[in-house]
Design a protein around this motif. Structure first.
Motif, mmCIF file in Angstrom:
data_model
loop_
_atom_site.group_PDB
_atom_site.id
_atom_site.type_symbol
_atom_site.label_atom_id
_atom_site.label_comp_id
_atom_site.label_asym_id
_atom_site.label_seq_id
_atom_site.Cartn_x
_atom_site.Cartn_y
_atom_site.Cartn_z
ATOM 1 N N ALA B 105 17.878 11.311 -25.216
ATOM 2 C CA ALA B 105 17.814 10.128 -26.087
ATOM 3 C C ALA B 105 16.913 9.066 -25.485
ATOM 4 O O ALA B 105 16.086 8.459 -26.171
ATOM 5 N N MET B 106 17.047 8.853 -24.194
ATOM 6 C CA MET B 106 16.265 7.775 -23.576
ATOM 7 C C MET B 106 14.810 8.179 -23.357
ATOM 8 O O MET B 106 13.940 7.320 -23.286
ATOM 9 N N ASN B 107 14.551 9.478 -23.245
ATOM 10 C CA ASN B 107 13.155 9.922 -23.204
ATOM 11 C C ASN B 107 12.487 9.715 -24.556
ATOM 12 O O ASN B 107 11.334 9.301 -24.639
ATOM 13 N N LEU B 108 13.249 10.043 -25.604
ATOM 14 C CA LEU B 108 12.645 10.024 -26.942
ATOM 15 C C LEU B 108 12.282 8.616 -27.401
ATOM 16 O O LEU B 108 11.434 8.472 -28.281
ATOM 17 N N THR B 109 12.913 7.597 -26.838
ATOM 18 C CA THR B 109 12.552 6.237 -27.257
ATOM 19 C C THR B 109 11.085 5.951 -26.965
ATOM 20 O O THR B 109 10.500 5.054 -27.562
ATOM 21 N N GLY B 110 10.481 6.748 -26.101
ATOM 22 C CA GLY B 110 9.077 6.559 -25.793
ATOM 23 C C GLY B 110 8.153 6.830 -26.969
ATOM 24 O O GLY B 110 7.038 6.304 -27.006
ATOM 25 N N ASN B 116 9.037 2.328 -28.439
ATOM 26 C CA ASN B 116 7.782 2.600 -27.732
ATOM 27 C C ASN B 116 7.836 2.643 -26.220
ATOM 28 O O ASN B 116 6.812 2.531 -25.562
ATOM 29 N N ILE B 117 9.023 2.806 -25.663
ATOM 30 C CA ILE B 117 9.028 3.047 -24.219
ATOM 31 C C ILE B 117 10.239 3.901 -23.872
ATOM 32 O O ILE B 117 11.323 3.706 -24.437
ATOM 33 N N ALA B 118 10.006 4.879 -23.029
ATOM 34 C CA ALA B 118 11.121 5.709 -22.596
ATOM 35 C C ALA B 118 11.986 4.885 -21.653
ATOM 36 O O ALA B 118 11.498 4.371 -20.649
ATOM 37 N N SER B 119 13.270 4.758 -22.005
ATOM 38 C CA SER B 119 14.111 3.907 -21.146
ATOM 39 C C SER B 119 14.488 4.621 -19.865
ATOM 40 O O SER B 119 15.115 4.043 -18.989
ATOM 41 N N THR B 120 14.078 5.880 -19.712
ATOM 42 C CA THR B 120 14.224 6.540 -18.409
ATOM 43 C C THR B 120 13.012 6.263 -17.522
ATOM 44 O O THR B 120 12.953 6.743 -16.396
ATOM 45 N N ASN B 191 7.350 11.325 -14.920
ATOM 46 C CA ASN B 191 6.881 11.899 -16.180
ATOM 47 C C ASN B 191 6.867 10.863 -17.291
ATOM 48 O O ASN B 191 5.926 10.792 -18.082
ATOM 49 N N MET B 192 7.924 10.090 -17.344
ATOM 50 C CA MET B 192 8.036 9.120 -18.429
ATOM 51 C C MET B 192 7.027 7.982 -18.249
ATOM 52 O O MET B 192 6.431 7.503 -19.209
ATOM 53 N N LEU B 237 7.506 16.787 -26.713
ATOM 54 C CA LEU B 237 7.763 18.005 -25.942
ATOM 55 C C LEU B 237 8.249 17.673 -24.536
ATOM 56 O O LEU B 237 9.231 18.233 -24.042
ATOM 57 N N VAL B 238 7.541 16.736 -23.902
ATOM 58 C CA VAL B 238 7.899 16.367 -22.529
ATOM 59 C C VAL B 238 9.308 15.780 -22.483
ATOM 60 O O VAL B 238 10.081 16.068 -21.559
ATOM 61 N N ALA B 239 9.644 14.990 -23.486
ATOM 62 C CA ALA B 239 10.984 14.382 -23.517
ATOM 63 C C ALA B 239 12.051 15.468 -23.502
ATOM 64 O O ALA B 239 12.999 15.417 -22.711
ATOM 65 N N GLY B 240 11.864 16.476 -24.366
ATOM 66 C CA GLY B 240 12.830 17.572 -24.394
ATOM 67 C C GLY B 240 12.797 18.373 -23.115
ATOM 68 O O GLY B 240 13.838 18.710 -22.542
ATOM 69 N N LEU B 241 11.612 18.641 -22.661
ATOM 70 C CA LEU B 241 11.454 19.473 -21.463
ATOM 71 C C LEU B 241 12.078 18.820 -20.237
ATOM 72 O O LEU B 241 12.767 19.471 -19.452
#
Lengths: 197, 262
Positions: B105-110, B116-120, B191-192, B237-241
């Motif tokens: 979830a926090m990756n996808l916010t990117g 517009n930013i991944a909170s991770t 990554n994020m 993809l990266v968020a899921g990965l």
């Protein structure tokens, strides 16, 4: 916008360049809010989401297994019912065959009984008829004998006069005459007898 | 990239200042909130709401939403936990599920517009999750084998000539006590951060080309915009990965701690 924000931040604190290493050093508020959201998400999954879904999945598995068992039972029941039906059918067929056989035998017995009864009746009727005929023949014979005797006597008395008036002698003469006559008749064979009957 | 001088104009290359936005509440306290923290809270709220609603409505015969939720949960349960841990999976499943969906979830916010930013991409979140994994695998390992047994299992791998322990033991110690949690957290954050910088670069360049550059350079906007769209998809993809890798490694570490043989 973010670029402008960052620029504003930089502008607000001139001279204090954000160092790259700061990316790897967590701020206290960062840690705090991280823990807060981790606890919230963890609570949701540990207490609400996973137990519920696990329960639903277990229930579904149970239902499916129950359904399969039920189907198997139904199948077994159907097979048993079919077997029973078949056995009953065979039994019924045997019963029908037996009844048919019985009926046939009974019918045969009835026919035989009726036949024997009919033949008995026929024999009895025949016997009665013969007996009656015999009786009539004898009656006729007796009547004839008397009549012939009287006729002959009268004839003879007319021929020989009063000599034969004595009745006893007359009777003896007549009987002798008739016996002779009968003997000749018997001798003459069955032809005359059959003509009588 | 040439940064034009002057206020409000020119091209601003993305910088790490992106990750230190101004605070808007409780500034200076541990409760300080800035834009990224807010995004983190939003992601948490959406995630929890989605799954709690799905759980509330969960029925024996699933509808569409429930199917999706079950597929997502099954991915963690089967493809991560069971494949990695086998019979140990059930015990750690809630933890792994929490970690996977939190990170996802926090990756996808990117790539979510307006967030517009991944909170991770702030190190705190990966660090807290990695610390949880770290404490957990140490705890279950020590609980199962005792402190001595656990250390012996991990620091003195069997089947080596004793002299090699001089080399192996320090490496293993660093592995268990430093590298595993550190790489977990750093891999995700790096990554994020990189993904965010690339997206900012692409869209910032597009903005610059389109509105501020002259003549033929305007055409370059098409190129940078295309790259931005492509990298946005790549970031999904990266968020899921990364969520998958983080959770998978957590499962591997936990499993190594409780397995008899390594």
């Amino acid at each position: 916008m973010r670029i402008l924000d960052a620029a504003a931040l930089l502008a607000a604190e001139p001279g204090e360049e954000v160092k790259g290493v700061n990316l790897l050093i967590p701020a206290d508020y960062d840690i705090l809010w991280s823990i807060v959201v981790a606890v919230i998400i963890g609570f949701a999954f540990y207490r609400l989401v996973l137990p519920k879904f696990t329960a639903v999945l277990d229930e579904r598995t149970e239902k499916i297994e129950g359904g399969i068992a039920k189907a198997e039972n139904a199948q077994a029941e159907a097979a048993a019912a079919l077997a029973e039906y078949h056995s009953q059918l065979a039994e019924a067929r045997a019963e029908a065959a037996r009844i048919r056989e019985d009926a046939r035998a009974e019918g045969g017995a009835i026919v035989a009984e009726l036949r024997s009864k009919a033949s008995d009746d026929a024999a009895r009727i025949l016997e009665n008829a013969q007996r009656q005929i015999e009786a009539e023949r004898q009656q006729a014979s007796v009547a004839l004998r008397a009549e012939v005797g009287a006729l002959a006597t009268e004839l003879a008395s007319r021929i020989v006069g009063e000599a034969l008036a004595d009745s006893a002698r007359q009777s003896r003469v007549i009987d002798r005459f008739l016996d002779e006559l009968e003997a000749t008749t018997v001798e003459s064979g069955a032809a005359s007898a059959s003509r009588e009957s | 990239m040439i940064a034009a001088s002057g206020e409000g104009g020119g091209f601003h290359p993305p910088s790490i200042a992106e990750f230190f936005p101004a605070a808007f509440a409780f500034e200076g306290t541990p409760f300080e909130m800035n834009r990224i923290i807010l995004v983190r809270l939003v992601a948490t709220a959406v995630l929890v709401a989605l799954f709690v609603v799905a759980a509330r409505r969960a029925q024996l015969v699933p509808g569409r939403g429930q199917n999706v939720a079950e597929m997502a949960l099954d991915f963690v349960r089967v493809n991560i936990a069971q494949e990695t841990m086998g019979h140990n999976a059930k015990r750690f499943l809630p933890m792994l599920t929490t970690i996977f969906f939190a990170v996802l979830a926090m990756n996808l916010t990117g790539v979510v517009p307006l967030l517009n930013i991944a909170s991770t991409s702030l190190i705190g979140m990966p660090l807290v999750l990695a610390a949880w994994v770290y404490v957990m695998y140490l705890a279950v390992g020590i609980k199962k084998f005792g402190l001595g047994g656990y250390l012996k299992n991990n620091l003195l791998p069997p089947g080596l000539p004793p002299v090699l322990y001089v080399l192996v033991t320090p490496i293993e110690a660093l592995q268990v006590f430093v590298f595993r949690p550190a790489t977990l957290a750093l891999r995700l954050t790096a990554n994020m951060i990189a993904g965010h910088l690339i997206l900012v670069l692409c869209f910032g360049a597009t903005h610059f080309f389109l509105f501020e550059a002259g003549g033929a350079l305007k055409a370059a906007a098409a190129l940078s915009l295309t790259a931005g769209v492509a990298f946005t998809l790549f970031e999904v993809l990266v968020a899921g990965l990364q969520a998958y890798i983080f959770t998978l490694l957590a499962a591997v570490y936990l499993n190594m701690a409780v397995e008899e043989e390594h």
